[in-house]
Write a protein that holds these residues in place. Structure first.
Motif, PDB file in Angstrom:
ATOM      1  N   GLY A  30      45.147  19.697  18.377  1.00  0.00           N
ATOM      2  CA  GLY A  30      44.817  20.817  17.463  1.00  0.00           C
ATOM      3  C   GLY A  30      45.485  21.397  16.629  1.00  0.00           C
ATOM      4  N   ILE A  31      46.742  21.438  16.876  1.00  0.00           N
ATOM      5  CA  ILE A  31      47.655  21.766  15.797  1.00  0.00           C
ATOM      6  C   ILE A  31      48.237  20.872  14.839  1.00  0.00           C
ATOM      7  N   GLY A  32      48.068  19.605  15.292  1.00  0.00           N
ATOM      8  CA  GLY A  32      48.375  18.403  14.334  1.00  0.00           C
ATOM      9  C   GLY A  32      47.162  18.518  13.256  1.00  0.00           C
ATOM     10  N   THR A  33      45.989  18.936  13.899  1.00  0.00           N
ATOM     11  CA  THR A  33      44.664  18.892  12.830  1.00  0.00           C
ATOM     12  C   THR A  33      44.907  19.809  11.904  1.00  0.00           C
ATOM     13  N   LEU A  34      45.490  21.106  12.356  1.00  0.00           N
ATOM     14  CA  LEU A  34      45.500  22.178  11.554  1.00  0.00           C
ATOM     15  C   LEU A  34      46.883  21.734  10.507  1.00  0.00           C
ATOM     16  N   ALA A  35      47.701  21.278  10.605  1.00  0.00           N
ATOM     17  CA  ALA A  35      49.019  20.955   9.995  1.00  0.00           C
ATOM     18  C   ALA A  35      48.621  19.924   8.770  1.00  0.00           C
ATOM     19  N   LEU A  36      47.715  18.888   9.429  1.00  0.00           N
ATOM     20  CA  LEU A  36      47.331  17.821   8.347  1.00  0.00           C
ATOM     21  C   LEU A  36      46.281  18.589   7.208  1.00  0.00           C
ATOM     22  N   GLY A  37      45.290  19.240   7.864  1.00  0.00           N
ATOM     23  CA  GLY A  37      44.431  19.935   6.812  1.00  0.00           C
ATOM     24  C   GLY A  37      45.126  20.808   5.862  1.00  0.00           C
ATOM     25  N   VAL A  38      45.996  21.655   6.366  1.00  0.00           N
ATOM     26  CA  VAL A  38      46.892  22.596   5.564  1.00  0.00           C
ATOM     27  C   VAL A  38      47.732  21.660   4.333  1.00  0.00           C
ATOM     28  N   SER A  39      48.179  20.732   4.931  1.00  0.00           N
ATOM     29  CA  SER A  39      49.067  19.761   4.159  1.00  0.00           C
ATOM     30  C   SER A  39      48.149  19.127   2.921  1.00  0.00           C
ATOM     31  N   ALA A  40      46.869  18.969   3.246  1.00  0.00           N
ATOM     32  CA  ALA A  40      45.837  18.208   2.390  1.00  0.00           C
ATOM     33  C   ALA A  40      45.380  19.086   1.210  1.00  0.00           C
ATOM     34  N   SER A  41      45.450  20.272   1.720  1.00  0.00           N
ATOM     35  CA  SER A  41      45.062  21.414   0.645  1.00  0.00           C
ATOM     36  C   SER A  41      45.820  21.292  -0.657  1.00  0.00           C
ATOM     37  N   ASP A  42      46.946  20.687  -0.622  1.00  0.00           N
ATOM     38  CA  ASP A  42      47.766  20.719  -1.939  1.00  0.00           C
ATOM     39  C   ASP A  42      47.331  19.398  -2.788  1.00  0.00           C
ATOM     40  N   LEU A  43      46.622  18.621  -2.213  1.00  0.00           N
ATOM     41  CA  LEU A  43      46.355  17.284  -2.851  1.00  0.00           C
ATOM     42  C   LEU A  43      45.726  17.264  -4.184  1.00  0.00           C
ATOM     43  N   PRO A  44      44.792  18.129  -4.147  1.00  0.00           N
ATOM     44  CA  PRO A  44      44.088  18.189  -5.509  1.00  0.00           C
ATOM     45  C   PRO A  44      44.853  18.593  -6.926  1.00  0.00           C
ATOM     46  N   ASP A  45      46.104  19.324  -6.636  1.00  0.00           N
ATOM     47  CA  ASP A  45      46.848  19.582  -7.828  1.00  0.00           C
ATOM     48  C   ASP A  45      47.774  18.706  -8.075  1.00  0.00           C
ATOM     49  N   ARG A  46      47.896  17.641  -7.241  1.00  0.00           N
ATOM     50  CA  ARG A  46      48.661  16.388  -7.497  1.00  0.00           C
ATOM     51  C   ARG A  46      48.255  15.676  -8.867  1.00  0.00           C
ATOM     52  N   ASP A  47      47.164  16.050  -9.429  1.00  0.00           N
ATOM     53  CA  ASP A  47      46.711  15.534 -10.677  1.00  0.00           C
ATOM     54  C   ASP A  47      47.411  15.816 -12.053  1.00  0.00           C
ATOM     55  N   GLN A  48      48.184  16.920 -11.794  1.00  0.00           N
ATOM     56  CA  GLN A  48      49.115  17.170 -12.910  1.00  0.00           C
ATOM     57  C   GLN A  48      50.415  16.299 -13.068  1.00  0.00           C
ATOM     58  N   GLN A  49      50.599  15.501 -11.945  1.00  0.00           N
ATOM     59  CA  GLN A  49      51.638  14.576 -11.855  1.00  0.00           C
ATOM     60  C   GLN A  49      51.145  13.067 -12.212  1.00  0.00           C
ATOM     61  N   ILE A  50      49.767  13.022 -12.457  1.00  0.00           N
ATOM     62  CA  ILE A  50      49.379  11.737 -12.629  1.00  0.00           C
ATOM     63  C   ILE A  50      48.867  11.382 -13.866  1.00  0.00           C
ATOM     64  N   PRO A  51      49.469  10.688 -14.925  1.00  0.00           N
ATOM     65  CA  PRO A  51      49.348  10.503 -16.192  1.00  0.00           C
ATOM     66  C   PRO A  51      47.707  10.110 -16.433  1.00  0.00           C
ATOM     67  N   GLY A  52      47.132  10.760 -17.320  1.00  0.00           N
ATOM     68  CA  GLY A  52      45.765  10.277 -17.604  1.00  0.00           C
ATOM     69  C   GLY A  52      44.717  11.330 -16.907  1.00  0.00           C
ATOM     70  N   LEU A  53      45.231  11.771 -15.908  1.00  0.00           N
ATOM     71  CA  LEU A  53      44.303  13.004 -15.154  1.00  0.00           C
ATOM     72  C   LEU A  53      44.314  14.113 -15.615  1.00  0.00           C
ATOM     73  N   SER A  54      43.149  14.803 -16.037  1.00  0.00           N
ATOM     74  CA  SER A  54      43.321  16.234 -16.494  1.00  0.00           C
ATOM     75  C   SER A  54      43.146  16.990 -15.237  1.00  0.00           C
ATOM     76  N   HIS A  55      43.899  18.218 -15.435  1.00  0.00           N
ATOM     77  CA  HIS A  55      44.266  19.191 -14.415  1.00  0.00           C
ATOM     78  C   HIS A  55      42.702  20.043 -14.034  1.00  0.00           C
ATOM     79  N   ARG A  56      42.329  19.906 -12.757  1.00  0.00           N
ATOM     80  CA  ARG A  56      40.919  20.363 -12.516  1.00  0.00           C
ATOM     81  C   ARG A  56      39.761  19.421 -12.828  1.00  0.00           C
ATOM     82  N   GLY A  57      39.878  18.371 -13.327  1.00  0.00           N
ATOM     83  CA  GLY A  57      39.108  17.270 -13.602  1.00  0.00           C
ATOM     84  C   GLY A  57      38.710  16.674 -12.060  1.00  0.00           C
ATOM     85  N   PHE A  58      38.684  15.389 -12.223  1.00  0.00           N
ATOM     86  CA  PHE A  58      38.093  14.584 -11.147  1.00  0.00           C
ATOM     87  C   PHE A  58      38.505  14.930  -9.759  1.00  0.00           C
ATOM     88  N   SER A  59      39.815  15.192  -9.641  1.00  0.00           N
ATOM     89  CA  SER A  59      40.532  15.429  -8.532  1.00  0.00           C
ATOM     90  C   SER A  59      39.808  16.762  -7.750  1.00  0.00           C
TER      91      SER A  59
END
Length: 179
Positions: A30-59
């Motif tokens: 359960g704690i592992g599930t929680l940690a993984l989910g909270v970690s994944a919450s940061d993934l959409p903003d990785r678009d700012q580090q990928i050339p060609g992707l607009s922030h708050r676009g497809f990500s």
């Protein structure tokens, strides 16, 4: 929404899943599930580090969330099969993790990532900055151009970020205390 606000919202999203997993498979999973989910919450903003992707676009769409969760599930499947065939690792809960099997482990991995990822999108929908700065959230793009914004909080508001963080921590602590 800043990181603390996103963490709080992720805790609110992922805690119910983590509670069910902890009840059925053990607190470590359960704690592992929680940690993984909270970690994944940061993934959409990785678009700012990928050339060609607009922030708050497809990500910041449900499609990106489904793709990332699916890839995470596939990774979880292979990780689980590798752990099952490796020598025992002295980590609490690892036996339970291996015993649930690769299919279930993959499903839990995908769900935790999906909940965390979607929590980020919801957090951004709550902000005023989305409409004001032309960074609309279009969660069903390209099926529809419709943007979704509630605009109840400024992304950089210390008050709102703190409120969401405290709510998430209190909800998570409450749920796990009663498990």
């Amino acid at each position: 929404m800043h990181r603390s606000g996103h963490v709080g919202i992720a805790l609110l999203f992922v805690t119910p899943l983590a509670f069910i997993v902890a009840t059925v498979y053990g607190i470590e999973i359960g704690i592992g599930t929680l940690a993984l989910g909270v970690s994944a919450s940061d993934l959409p903003d990785r678009d700012q580090q990928i050339p060609g992707l607009s922030h708050r676009g497809f990500s910041h769409t449900v499609w990106a969330a489904l793709v990332v969760a699916g890839l995470g599930g596939i990774g979880g499947f292979f990780l689980s099969t590798k752990m099952a065939s490796s020598p025992p690792i002295p980590i609490p809960g690892i036996d339970t993790l291996v015993s649930i099997g690769p299919i279930l482990f993959a499903g839990l991995t995908a769900l935790a990532i999906l909940f965390g990822y979607l929590s980020h999108i919801v957090g951004d929908i709550l902000t005023v900055g989305s409409a004001y700065f032309g960074m609309d959230i279009k969660p069903l793009f390209p099926l529809t151009e419709a943007s979704v914004q509630l605009g109840i909080a400024k992304a950089d508001s210390m008050m709102w970020n703190s409120i969401f963080f405290v709510l998430g921590v209190v909800a998570t602590a409450g749920v796990f205390v009663f498990n």
